[in-house]
Scaffold this active site. Structure first.
Site, PDB file in Angstrom:
ATOM      1  N   CYS A  58       6.736 -20.902  43.975  1.00 10.53           N
ATOM      2  CA  CYS A  58       8.084 -21.410  43.270  1.00 10.53           C
ATOM      3  C   CYS A  58       7.414 -21.966  42.087  1.00 10.53           C
ATOM      4  O   CYS A  58       8.177 -21.877  40.817  1.00 10.53           O
ATOM      5  CB  CYS A  58       8.773 -22.058  44.100  1.00 10.53           C
ATOM      6  SG  CYS A  58       8.331 -21.960  45.854  1.00 10.53           S
ATOM      7  N   GLN A  84       2.679 -12.933  49.482  1.00 11.43           N
ATOM      8  CA  GLN A  84       4.061 -12.720  49.884  1.00 11.43           C
ATOM      9  C   GLN A  84       4.516 -11.696  48.748  1.00 11.43           C
ATOM     10  O   GLN A  84       4.061 -11.402  47.801  1.00 11.43           O
ATOM     11  CB  GLN A  84       4.424 -14.090  49.553  1.00 11.43           C
ATOM     12  CG  GLN A  84       4.422 -15.140  50.377  1.00 11.43           C
ATOM     13  CD  GLN A  84       5.440 -16.313  50.123  1.00 11.43           C
ATOM     14  OE1 GLN A  84       6.478 -16.117  49.476  1.00 11.43           O
ATOM     15  NE2 GLN A  84       5.159 -17.491  50.471  1.00 11.43           N
ATOM     16  N   ASP A 122       7.238 -11.922  47.026  1.00  7.92           N
ATOM     17  CA  ASP A 122       7.917 -12.945  46.678  1.00  7.92           C
ATOM     18  C   ASP A 122       8.632 -12.823  45.353  1.00  7.92           C
ATOM     19  O   ASP A 122       8.383 -11.828  44.496  1.00  7.92           O
ATOM     20  CB  ASP A 122       7.083 -14.331  46.321  1.00  7.92           C
ATOM     21  CG  ASP A 122       7.827 -15.633  46.537  1.00  7.92           C
ATOM     22  OD1 ASP A 122       9.019 -15.569  46.884  1.00  7.92           O
ATOM     23  OD2 ASP A 122       7.178 -16.543  46.246  1.00  7.92           O
ATOM     24  N   LYS A 148      19.524 -21.671  54.096  1.00  7.60           N
ATOM     25  CA  LYS A 148      18.633 -20.616  54.105  1.00  7.60           C
ATOM     26  C   LYS A 148      19.078 -19.554  55.332  1.00  7.60           C
ATOM     27  O   LYS A 148      19.474 -19.735  56.376  1.00  7.60           O
ATOM     28  CB  LYS A 148      17.260 -20.952  54.174  1.00  7.60           C
ATOM     29  CG  LYS A 148      16.569 -21.619  55.174  1.00  7.60           C
ATOM     30  CD  LYS A 148      15.046 -21.583  55.387  1.00  7.60           C
ATOM     31  CE  LYS A 148      14.822 -22.401  56.879  1.00  7.60           C
ATOM     32  NZ  LYS A 148      13.495 -22.244  56.999  1.00  7.60           N
ATOM     33  N   HIS A 182      15.094 -18.373  46.516  1.00  3.71           N
ATOM     34  CA  HIS A 182      13.649 -17.889  46.884  1.00  3.71           C
ATOM     35  C   HIS A 182      14.004 -16.852  47.959  1.00  3.71           C
ATOM     36  O   HIS A 182      14.738 -16.901  48.670  1.00  3.71           O
ATOM     37  CB  HIS A 182      12.881 -19.183  47.742  1.00  3.71           C
ATOM     38  CG  HIS A 182      12.822 -20.431  46.876  1.00  3.71           C
ATOM     39  ND1 HIS A 182      11.770 -20.703  46.686  1.00  3.71           N
ATOM     40  CD2 HIS A 182      13.931 -21.319  46.653  1.00  3.71           C
ATOM     41  CE1 HIS A 182      11.876 -22.076  46.007  1.00  3.71           C
ATOM     42  NE2 HIS A 182      13.193 -22.330  46.096  1.00  3.71           N
ATOM     43  N   HIS A 190      11.751 -15.284  42.835  1.00  3.17           N
ATOM     44  CA  HIS A 190      12.683 -16.224  42.496  1.00  3.17           C
ATOM     45  C   HIS A 190      13.902 -15.760  41.486  1.00  3.17           C
ATOM     46  O   HIS A 190      13.521 -15.293  40.441  1.00  3.17           O
ATOM     47  CB  HIS A 190      11.781 -17.531  42.159  1.00  3.17           C
ATOM     48  CG  HIS A 190      10.858 -18.159  42.960  1.00  3.17           C
ATOM     49  ND1 HIS A 190       9.780 -17.603  43.210  1.00  3.17           N
ATOM     50  CD2 HIS A 190      11.271 -18.945  44.127  1.00  3.17           C
ATOM     51  CE1 HIS A 190       9.154 -18.264  44.327  1.00  3.17           C
ATOM     52  NE2 HIS A 190       9.913 -18.871  44.755  1.00  3.17           N
ATOM     53  N   ARG A 239      -2.495 -21.312  52.998  1.00  5.45           N
ATOM     54  CA  ARG A 239      -1.788 -22.367  53.866  1.00  5.45           C
ATOM     55  C   ARG A 239      -2.793 -22.763  54.736  1.00  5.45           C
ATOM     56  O   ARG A 239      -3.392 -21.943  55.709  1.00  5.45           O
ATOM     57  CB  ARG A 239      -0.433 -21.947  54.453  1.00  5.45           C
ATOM     58  CG  ARG A 239       0.595 -21.804  53.414  1.00  5.45           C
ATOM     59  CD  ARG A 239       2.036 -21.326  53.887  1.00  5.45           C
ATOM     60  NE  ARG A 239       2.933 -20.970  52.735  1.00  5.45           N
ATOM     61  CZ  ARG A 239       3.874 -20.638  52.983  1.00  5.45           C
ATOM     62  NH1 ARG A 239       4.699 -20.474  54.276  1.00  5.45           N
ATOM     63  NH2 ARG A 239       4.951 -20.390  51.984  1.00  5.45           N
TER      64      ARG A 239
HETATM   65  C1  TSB Z   1      10.223 -16.837  49.906  1.00  2.00           C
HETATM   66  N1  TSB Z   1       8.828 -20.378  48.541  1.00  2.00           N
HETATM   67  C2  TSB Z   1       9.444 -19.424  49.534  1.00  2.00           C
HETATM   68  C3  TSB Z   1       9.290 -18.001  49.125  1.00  2.00           C
HETATM   69  O1  TSB Z   1       9.986 -18.035  47.563  1.00  2.00           O
HETATM   70  C4  TSB Z   1       8.598 -19.557  50.884  1.00  2.00           C
HETATM   71  O2  TSB Z   1       7.165 -19.738  50.720  1.00  2.00           O
HETATM   72  N2  TSB Z   1       9.167 -19.283  51.989  1.00  2.00           N
HETATM   73  S1  TSB Z   1       8.270 -19.231  53.400  1.00  2.00           S
HETATM   74  O3  TSB Z   1       7.498 -20.354  53.591  1.00  2.00           O
HETATM   75  O4  TSB Z   1       9.359 -19.073  54.244  1.00  2.00           O
HETATM   76  O5  TSB Z   1       7.227 -18.045  53.535  1.00  2.00           O
HETATM   77  C5  TSB Z   1       7.815 -16.529  53.163  1.00  2.00           C
HETATM   78  C6  TSB Z   1       7.484 -15.596  54.473  1.00  2.00           C
HETATM   79  O6  TSB Z   1       5.993 -15.601  54.460  1.00  2.00           O
HETATM   80  C7  TSB Z   1       8.052 -16.255  55.836  1.00  2.00           C
HETATM   81  O7  TSB Z   1       9.429 -15.707  56.189  1.00  2.00           O
HETATM   82  C8  TSB Z   1       6.957 -15.307  56.702  1.00  2.00           C
HETATM   83  O8  TSB Z   1       7.419 -13.923  56.985  1.00  2.00           O
HETATM   84  C9  TSB Z   1       5.804 -15.177  55.868  1.00  2.00           C
HETATM   85  N3  TSB Z   1       4.589 -16.305  56.397  1.00  2.00           N
HETATM   86  C10 TSB Z   1       4.680 -17.716  56.423  1.00  2.00           C
HETATM   87  N4  TSB Z   1       3.797 -18.281  56.840  1.00  2.00           N
HETATM   88  C11 TSB Z   1       2.914 -17.283  57.208  1.00  2.00           C
HETATM   89  C12 TSB Z   1       1.314 -17.146  57.659  1.00  2.00           C
HETATM   90  N5  TSB Z   1       0.754 -18.140  57.883  1.00  2.00           N
HETATM   91  N6  TSB Z   1       0.930 -15.826  57.888  1.00  2.00           N
HETATM   92  C13 TSB Z   1       1.748 -14.700  57.594  1.00  2.00           C
HETATM   93  N7  TSB Z   1       2.977 -14.764  57.079  1.00  2.00           N
HETATM   94  C14 TSB Z   1       3.530 -15.700  56.723  1.00  2.00           C
HETATM   95 ZN    ZN Z   2       9.837 -20.018  46.613  1.00  2.31          ZN
END
Ligand code: TSB
Ligand code: ZN
Length: 587
Positions: free
Chosen positions: A277, A324, A326, A412, A458, A328, A306
């Site tokens: 983001c 992702q 992803d 959300k 997002h 925005h 992460r």
């Molecule tokens: C959608 N900032 C928002 C983005 O813009 C975001 O990061 N959202 S999130 O934290 O929910 O992450 C998005 C998606 O990543 C989750 O819905 C999930 O499907 C996936 N995700 C989250 N953590 C992991 C992980 N450790 N391993 C694999 N996929 C993951």
């Molecule tokens: Zn985001």
């Protein structure tokens, strides 16, 4: 799967079975010391210090036999209560139990123990009355587990088991576990050479092998085309940012424990990004925007890092390095509902394409009483929440509301999908955000010529390519639809020499049309080559011999089907091409 933890009776049964396991181990391995033996979602485990002994598969059978013996001895399971001092005296030779007793709550004045025959364990209970009530159990697996989950501590032996009331329930559970093992994406991923891990790269950092990379590329192309058609603009941005970037966004304060630690380069402090983001906010800010330009939809297939606990990482499903799908979306307040609706429609569209039917929409709202947890603007929350509800109601999608589960910055929608086996996973998400655009001082010029702050959505449709692929592998058991299959077609000449030229000609024609195809001209019997093609999950097998050469045709057999079909070469090509173009989801 029955969630044992939610069923109080099963919970007790499993807990008692953990004691039975400990009793059996104490008979077989005198000197064994016991840490904790909790009930988990599908059974129980016990962490045991066996000195240098490492448990093997053979040991499990022996322990299980001893457990049966202990159960049959029909001992009452008796509760005693001790004071803390008495308990410390009673367990003084057992450092693990002493540690537990010493850490007990000040208010816990009574400490309870349970005894069955020659075995006593410190425990809150409750337990079944007699060991003879434990009849239908099975030890499932074992692993090493560091004491208190800390890699600096000693490695204990963890043994898992499960117990039910009836033999039928137990057998049903074991069948489900077998099925889960067969479908496990880590197993299939290895067999089909989709991805690998290596300790030198690190836990939770999978590497996509050529076959897996094909699937990922196809998924990228698929969603890219959909997003382009919906007006998204895709970007590339670095997977690091300065600490200041994440201080500006607020992640440094609110998300730090999920991030990799900071690294210093020259005089700058960097972090691996956990989210994209902040980068996208700056990309939006790079240009002036008028109300007429909005929505601006910035998409990226973006790598994030992460911190996930080492015990939580799992194949591609939960990783520390993820990509992702992803985007925005920067919108005017009056565009929130329509843009949210388009995202939900895209989710439904994609799920339809992938045949995903078992899913739940979870609308996470704030708890209005909790002023601390949520960004304080009542009107904004009320309006946003009712808009989202209206959209979902209007679309007729079923959803449930989770009060108090919203993000700090807004409500959300998450989509939980139920895989073929195992617990639900969250794939898609769409999050409304009123805060980040303010923190980055974003604006657009509204119709009155005033600077106004946009709202951000997002959203990730696949979630991550990693998790989505893990899901797909388990759904399809590795039998991917034609368009996603790493190897799509194998051509098998009946006779390796006489029919090779024609086989190559067929393969060339398909290859020119974009198919991933090879000729199996190995010096093996026809039956063997066909069988092998069937088990290697290649969706289409083409057999060519005299008849096909004479008629300029091919004999086609689909994966898993007995019957084959003869088709003129051009017709076969056209029909398979159509299937790929339509991205038909048959597997
Ligand atoms: C959608 N900032 C928002 C983005 O813009 C975001 O990061 N959202 S999130 O934290 O929910 O992450 C998005 C998606 O990543 C989750 O819905 C999930 O499907 C996936 N995700 C989250 N953590 C992991 C992980 N450790 N391993 C694999 N996929 C993951
Ligand atoms: Zn985001």
């Amino acid at each position: 799967m029955i969630n044992i933890k939610e069923d109080e009776h099963l919970n007790t049964l499993n807990h008692s079975c953990a004691h039975l396991l400990a009793q059996a181990v104490s008979h077989l391995y005198p000197g064994a010391k016991f840490w904790v033996g909790p009930v988990i979602e599908d059974g129980f485990y016990y962490d045991i210090d066996l000195g240098d002994k490492v448990i093997t598969e053979d040991d499990l059978a022996v322990i299980e036999k001893e457990m049966k013996k202990c159960a049959k001895s029909a001992k009452n399971i008796v509760r005693h209560e001790l004071t803390k001092e008495e308990a410390l005296e009673r367990f003084k030779d057992d450092p693990y139990k002493v540690d537990l007793i010493e850490r007990m709550d000040e208010n816990e004045t009574v400490i309870s123990c349970y005894t069955q025959g020659d075995f006593t364990d410190l425990c809150r209970g409750p337990h079944v009355e007699n060991t003879k009530l434990l009849k239908h159990f099975k030890l499932i697996k074992f692993s090493g587990a560091y004491w208190k989950g800390d890699a600096n501590n000693k490695m204990l032996q963890r043994i898992y088991g499960v117990c039910y009331d009836t033999e039928e329930e137990l057998q049903e559970h074991l069948k489900m576990l077998e099925e889960a093992k067969e479908r496990d994406h880590r197993k299939i991923g290895k067999e089909l050479e989709l991805f690998m891990n290596h300790p030198l790269v690190g836990a939770g950092m999978p590497m996509w092998l050529p076959n897996g990379a094909i699937i990922r590329k196809e998924l990228e192309n698929y969603i890219y085309a959909k997003e382009r058609a919906l007006g998204y603009q895709h970007v590339y941005s670095p997977c690091v940012g300065t600490v200041n970037l994440y201080k500006t966004s607020g992640h440094w304060d609110h998300y730090k424990e999920n991030m990799f630690p900071m690294m210093k380069v020259d005089n700058e402090e960097f972090v691996l990004r956990p989210m994209n983001c902040p980068h996208h906010m700056l990309i939006y800010k790079n240009k002036l925007h008028s109300y007429r330009d909005l929505p601006v939809r910035i998409g990226e297939f973006a790598t994030d890092f992460r911190y996930e606990a080492s015990g939580a990482v799992k194949g591609l499903e939960r990783v520390r390095c993820m990509c992702q799908n992803d985007a925005h979306l920067f919108v005017r307040p009056d565009q929130i509902a329509s843009e949210f609706e388009k995202v939900v429609q895209l989710i439904l569209d994609v799920y339809h394409d992938f045949g995903i039917k078992d899913y739940k929409f979870r609308l996470s709202l704030r708890d209005p009483a909790d002023k601390e947890k949520y960004f304080d603007d009542d009107q904004m929350w009320n309006e946003a929440e009712s808009r989202l509800r209206e959209v979902l109601n209007g679309l007729g999608v079923e959803y449930f509301e989770a009060i108090g589960e919203a993000a700090f910055y807004g409500p959300k929608l998450d989509v939980e999908v139920k895989p073929a086996v195992g617990p639900e996973v969250t794939l898609s998400t769409c999050q409304l955000d009123f805060l980040l655009p303010r923190r980055f001082e974003l604006n657009y010029i509204d119709s009155n010529g005033e600077k106004t702050v946009p709202v951000v959505l997002h959203r990730a449709i696949f979630g991550t390519f990693d998790r989505f692929t893990a899901f797909l592998i388990e759904e399809t058991k590795g039998n991917f639809p034609l368009w996603l299959s790493p190897e799509q077609i194998v051509v098998i000449p009946v006779h390796q020499e006489a029919h090779l030229e024609y086989a190559e000609k067929v393969a060339d024609l398909f290859r020119q049309a974009g198919f991933r195809i090879h000729v199996d001209s190995r010096n093996e019997k026809l039956g063997f080559r066909i069988r092998e093609a069937q088990t290697s999950h290649i969706p289409v097998q083409i057999v060519v011999g005299e008849g096909e050469i004479a008629a300029n045709s091919v004999n086609i057999r689909r994966y898993g089907q007995k019957e084959s079909l003869s088709l003129p070469l051009e017709e076969a090509l056209a029909s398979l091409k159509k299937e790929v173009e339509e991205k038909k989801y048959v597997h």
